[in-house]
Write a protein that holds these residues in place. Structure first.
Motif, PDB file in Angstrom:
ATOM      1  N   HIS A   1      -8.475 -87.871  32.442  1.00  0.00           N
ATOM      2  CA  HIS A   1      -8.419 -87.361  31.066  1.00  0.00           C
ATOM      3  C   HIS A   1      -7.364 -88.110  30.250  1.00  0.00           C
ATOM      4  CE1 HIS A   1      -6.379 -84.793  28.092  1.00  0.00           C
ATOM      5  NE2 HIS A   1      -7.605 -84.450  27.737  1.00  0.00           N
ATOM      6  N   ASP A   2      -6.184 -88.267  30.834  1.00  0.00           N
ATOM      7  CA  ASP A   2      -5.089 -88.901  30.101  1.00  0.00           C
ATOM      8  C   ASP A   2      -5.378 -90.386  29.855  1.00  0.00           C
ATOM      9  OD1 ASP A   2      -3.999 -86.400  30.240  1.00  0.00           O
ATOM     10  OD2 ASP A   2      -2.429 -86.913  31.680  1.00  0.00           O
ATOM     11  N   ALA A   3      -5.984 -91.022  30.834  1.00  0.00           N
ATOM     12  CA  ALA A   3      -6.318 -92.448  30.666  1.00  0.00           C
ATOM     13  C   ALA A   3      -7.332 -92.631  29.529  1.00  0.00           C
ATOM     14  CB  ALA A   3      -6.868 -93.016  31.974  1.00  0.00           C
ATOM     15  N   VAL A   4      -8.310 -91.722  29.448  1.00  0.00           N
ATOM     16  CA  VAL A   4      -9.304 -91.821  28.368  1.00  0.00           C
ATOM     17  C   VAL A   4      -8.624 -91.583  27.016  1.00  0.00           C
ATOM     18  CG1 VAL A   4     -11.371 -90.729  27.354  1.00  0.00           C
ATOM     19  CG2 VAL A   4     -11.298 -91.262  29.806  1.00  0.00           C
ATOM     20  N   THR A   5      -7.760 -90.569  26.958  1.00  0.00           N
ATOM     21  CA  THR A   5      -7.038 -90.272  25.709  1.00  0.00           C
ATOM     22  C   THR A   5      -6.306 -91.506  25.180  1.00  0.00           C
ATOM     23  OG1 THR A   5      -6.615 -88.080  26.640  1.00  0.00           O
ATOM     24  CG2 THR A   5      -5.404 -88.648  24.641  1.00  0.00           C
ATOM     25  N   GLY A   6      -5.773 -92.316  26.106  1.00  0.00           N
ATOM     26  CA  GLY A   6      -4.956 -93.466  25.720  1.00  0.00           C
ATOM     27  C   GLY A   6      -5.746 -94.721  25.393  1.00  0.00           C
ATOM     28  N   ARG A   7      -7.045 -94.686  25.550  1.00  0.00           N
ATOM     29  CA  ARG A   7      -7.835 -95.887  25.212  1.00  0.00           C
ATOM     30  C   ARG A   7      -7.824 -96.064  23.694  1.00  0.00           C
ATOM     31  NH1 ARG A   7     -10.873 -97.877  29.470  1.00  0.00           N
ATOM     32  NH2 ARG A   7     -12.133 -99.048  27.973  1.00  0.00           N
ATOM     33  N   PRO A   8      -7.589 -97.266  23.214  1.00  0.00           N
ATOM     34  CA  PRO A   8      -7.394 -97.457  21.758  1.00  0.00           C
ATOM     35  C   PRO A   8      -8.523 -96.901  20.889  1.00  0.00           C
ATOM     36  CG  PRO A   8      -6.801 -99.452  22.962  1.00  0.00           C
ATOM     37  CD  PRO A   8      -7.362 -98.502  23.977  1.00  0.00           C
ATOM     38  N   ASN A   9      -9.754 -97.140  21.261  1.00  0.00           N
ATOM     39  CA  ASN A   9     -10.860 -96.666  20.412  1.00  0.00           C
ATOM     40  C   ASN A   9     -10.959 -95.146  20.433  1.00  0.00           C
ATOM     41  OD1 ASN A   9     -11.378 -99.323  19.943  1.00  0.00           O
ATOM     42  ND2 ASN A   9     -13.186 -99.434  21.262  1.00  0.00           N
ATOM     43  N   ILE A  10     -10.627 -94.549  21.560  1.00  0.00           N
ATOM     44  CA  ILE A  10     -10.670 -93.094  21.651  1.00  0.00           C
ATOM     45  C   ILE A  10      -9.490 -92.491  20.873  1.00  0.00           C
ATOM     46  CG2 ILE A  10     -10.537 -91.112  23.228  1.00  0.00           C
ATOM     47  CD1 ILE A  10     -13.245 -92.568  23.350  1.00  0.00           C
ATOM     48  N   THR A  11      -8.311 -93.069  21.055  1.00  0.00           N
ATOM     49  CA  THR A  11      -7.143 -92.603  20.294  1.00  0.00           C
ATOM     50  C   THR A  11      -7.429 -92.633  18.793  1.00  0.00           C
ATOM     51  OG1 THR A  11      -5.676 -93.481  21.999  1.00  0.00           O
ATOM     52  CG2 THR A  11      -4.666 -92.980  19.880  1.00  0.00           C
ATOM     53  N   ALA A  12      -7.983 -93.744  18.334  1.00  0.00           N
ATOM     54  CA  ALA A  12      -8.293 -93.884  16.901  1.00  0.00           C
ATOM     55  C   ALA A  12      -9.323 -92.844  16.472  1.00  0.00           C
ATOM     56  CB  ALA A  12      -8.809 -95.297  16.613  1.00  0.00           C
ATOM     57  N   TYR A  13     -10.322 -92.636  17.308  1.00  0.00           N
ATOM     58  CA  TYR A  13     -11.359 -91.649  16.983  1.00  0.00           C
ATOM     59  C   TYR A  13     -10.771 -90.243  16.889  1.00  0.00           C
ATOM     60  CZ  TYR A  13     -15.190 -88.378  17.696  1.00  0.00           C
ATOM     61  OH  TYR A  13     -16.040 -87.310  17.573  1.00  0.00           O
ATOM     62  N   LEU A  14      -9.939 -89.893  17.875  1.00  0.00           N
ATOM     63  CA  LEU A  14      -9.389 -88.528  17.902  1.00  0.00           C
ATOM     64  C   LEU A  14      -8.529 -88.245  16.669  1.00  0.00           C
ATOM     65  CD1 LEU A  14      -8.424 -88.198  21.706  1.00  0.00           C
ATOM     66  CD2 LEU A  14     -10.478 -87.326  20.546  1.00  0.00           C
ATOM     67  N   GLN A  15      -7.969 -89.304  16.115  1.00  0.00           N
ATOM     68  CA  GLN A  15      -7.118 -89.132  14.926  1.00  0.00           C
ATOM     69  C   GLN A  15      -7.906 -89.240  13.620  1.00  0.00           C
ATOM     70  OE1 GLN A  15      -4.161 -92.127  15.693  1.00  0.00           O
ATOM     71  NE2 GLN A  15      -3.097 -90.876  17.237  1.00  0.00           N
ATOM     72  N   SER A  16      -9.160 -89.602  13.715  1.00  0.00           N
ATOM     73  CA  SER A  16      -9.974 -89.795  12.509  1.00  0.00           C
ATOM     74  C   SER A  16     -10.600 -88.480  12.063  1.00  0.00           C
ATOM     75  CB  SER A  16     -11.095 -90.801  12.802  1.00  0.00           C
ATOM     76  OG  SER A  16     -12.120 -90.178  13.566  1.00  0.00           O
ATOM     77  N   ASP A  17     -11.152 -88.470  10.853  1.00  0.00           N
ATOM     78  CA  ASP A  17     -11.847 -87.247  10.427  1.00  0.00           C
ATOM     79  C   ASP A  17     -13.286 -87.196  10.946  1.00  0.00           C
ATOM     80  OD1 ASP A  17     -13.019 -89.090   8.812  1.00  0.00           O
ATOM     81  OD2 ASP A  17     -12.275 -88.271   6.923  1.00  0.00           O
ATOM     82  N   ARG A  18     -13.666 -88.201  11.716  1.00  0.00           N
ATOM     83  CA  ARG A  18     -14.969 -88.097  12.400  1.00  0.00           C
ATOM     84  C   ARG A  18     -14.899 -87.099  13.554  1.00  0.00           C
ATOM     85  NH1 ARG A  18     -13.793 -93.214  12.021  1.00  0.00           N
ATOM     86  NH2 ARG A  18     -13.726 -93.667  14.255  1.00  0.00           N
ATOM     87  N   ARG A  19     -13.696 -86.955  14.138  1.00  0.00           N
ATOM     88  CA  ARG A  19     -13.494 -85.961  15.203  1.00  0.00           C
ATOM     89  C   ARG A  19     -13.245 -84.600  14.556  1.00  0.00           C
ATOM     90  NH1 ARG A  19     -13.610 -84.804  20.964  1.00  0.00           N
ATOM     91  NH2 ARG A  19     -11.763 -83.600  21.511  1.00  0.00           N
ATOM     92  N   LEU A  20     -14.217 -83.709  14.727  1.00  0.00           N
ATOM     93  CA  LEU A  20     -14.061 -82.345  14.229  1.00  0.00           C
ATOM     94  C   LEU A  20     -13.135 -81.578  15.152  1.00  0.00           C
ATOM     95  CD1 LEU A  20     -17.866 -81.900  13.629  1.00  0.00           C
ATOM     96  CD2 LEU A  20     -16.146 -81.906  11.812  1.00  0.00           C
TER      97      LEU A  20
END
Lengths: 243, 243
Positions: B206-225
């Motif tokens: 879980h933590d490794a996925v959270t730290g992947r650049p594209n995922i990090t950027a997505y989680l911080q974007s308004d595309r992530r509800l």
């Protein structure tokens, strides 16, 4: 080498969707938990599930062993076997459609299970009977028409004609729809009698599958277990209502 | 041409498992129901589902449109997209294993849904709250350990090492497991806090996925509800117990 099917002994359950495909294709297979002898029986199935050495253990039966490969989940097994058994469309895109339809059947089957086990798989039916009555009533009035209405529409809109759910030939999805009708009729005879006229395409498909020589022979053999109240489709009269 | 993802607006829900794969791969896609304009929005999604002309209508969202092909069900969509996005194993047999794992996640997600809707999807949560409490208690004490214990064992027995659930590289199944942990933590924080030490491999994944650049950027974007109480993973404090 024969395919090895692993599923709980004594019930049709989810394993039946795989058995129907293997039987229609006259494939060489062993129903492992139902056999006795070395590396056979329910013990062998449980050993495999608990193995600390297998690279890819399954979560639950049914699973299929083809040589070293273990394939788990009904839709995955059928997607794997379909092309090998001549029970999947030739076209890759239609195979994808077939898999989507099979996964809708998977969802329906899970909902059927929960009509008698709405609270917990670990509890007896008798200990969740009131919730089961409420869930079954909703299943009969809302979910049966939603699922069967959907499959009927897909059948009628098949560009190749309504004899098959996808493509122009028999596929594993047709066989699974036969089993869905069989199972619903067993579990909810009053409800299904009331719905009989609403899904002419599905009923015709069910009857066509019943009449296929390999299926007819299978249904009359002792390899076909009877429905019972340990399986997925259970007949509890108090859960069966006319909609 | 961009992939078109169709899913209910306003929730992560089942659509999120597809979004995570598309975002990790930086694929060109349109989240149709969340857009306005011609052939966009929830109305366009419903029109497609009810179409009398489409040869292969889906039963429910999410579904993916790739040109003329409509692919339905999360596991089917990910099995279709995985190889195209570089998020599936190269080996056909391992792809089959990946699909089996994803279908186990599908079953888990359906059980999560039923913790708050054990009787009927058509009823409000408030009208099935007592059954929801009983079902959630069983889910927390029996099903969370069964599912997460299984995934932890598969991770630890991966011949390629425990950094990925299947094969030696990131796959869509890893991304889905990230979402499972995220969702369970949101819905059942007390339970998941109590279980935290039991699944070290899953938490590390879980933590490794959270730290992947594209995922990090997505989680911080308004595309992530944000998670909310219209989705699959809902936080109702009365359903969350320490096991």
């Amino acid at each position: 080498m024969a395919y090895e099917l692993y599923y709980w002994d004594g019930i049709q359950g989810r394993g039946e969707f795989v058995r129907l495909a293997l039987e229609e294709a006259q494939a060489d297979y062993v129903d492992v938990a139902r056999q006795s002898g070395p590396a056979m029986g329910t013990g062998a199935m449980l050993d495999l599930m608990k193995s600390k050495r297998e690279p890819h253990i399954p979560f639950a039966p049914p699973f299929l062993k083809d040589g070293e490969l273990i394939v788990s989940h009904v839709a995955n097994i059928l997607s794997y076997l379909g092309p090998k058994l001549g029970l999947a469309p030739e076209d890759e895109k239609l195979r994808c459609v077939a898999n989507g339809l099979q996964l809708t059947i998977t969802d329906l089957v899970a909902e059927v299970h929960d009509t008698h086990h709405p609270i917990a798989t670990s509890l007896y039916y008798e200990d969740q009977k009131e919730a089961a009555k409420a869930r079954s009533a909703a299943f009969i009035s809302e979910r049966i028409p939603k699922f069967l209405g959907y499959f009927e529409q897909v059948l009628q809109q098949n560009p190749e004609g309504p004899n098959h759910i996808v493509g122009d030939a028999l596929s594993y999805v047709d066989l699974s729809l036969f089993q869905v009708i069989e199972g619903l009729r067993y579990a909810f005879p009053k409800a299904m009698k009331a719905y009989a006229a609403d899904y002419p395409g599905l009923i015709a498909l069910h009857d066509a599958v019943t009449g296929r020589p390999n299926i007819t022979a299978y249904l009359q053999s002792d390899r076909r277990l009877a429905f019972n109240e340990d399986g997925i489709f259970r007949h509890y009269p108090e859960l069966d209502l006319a909609p």
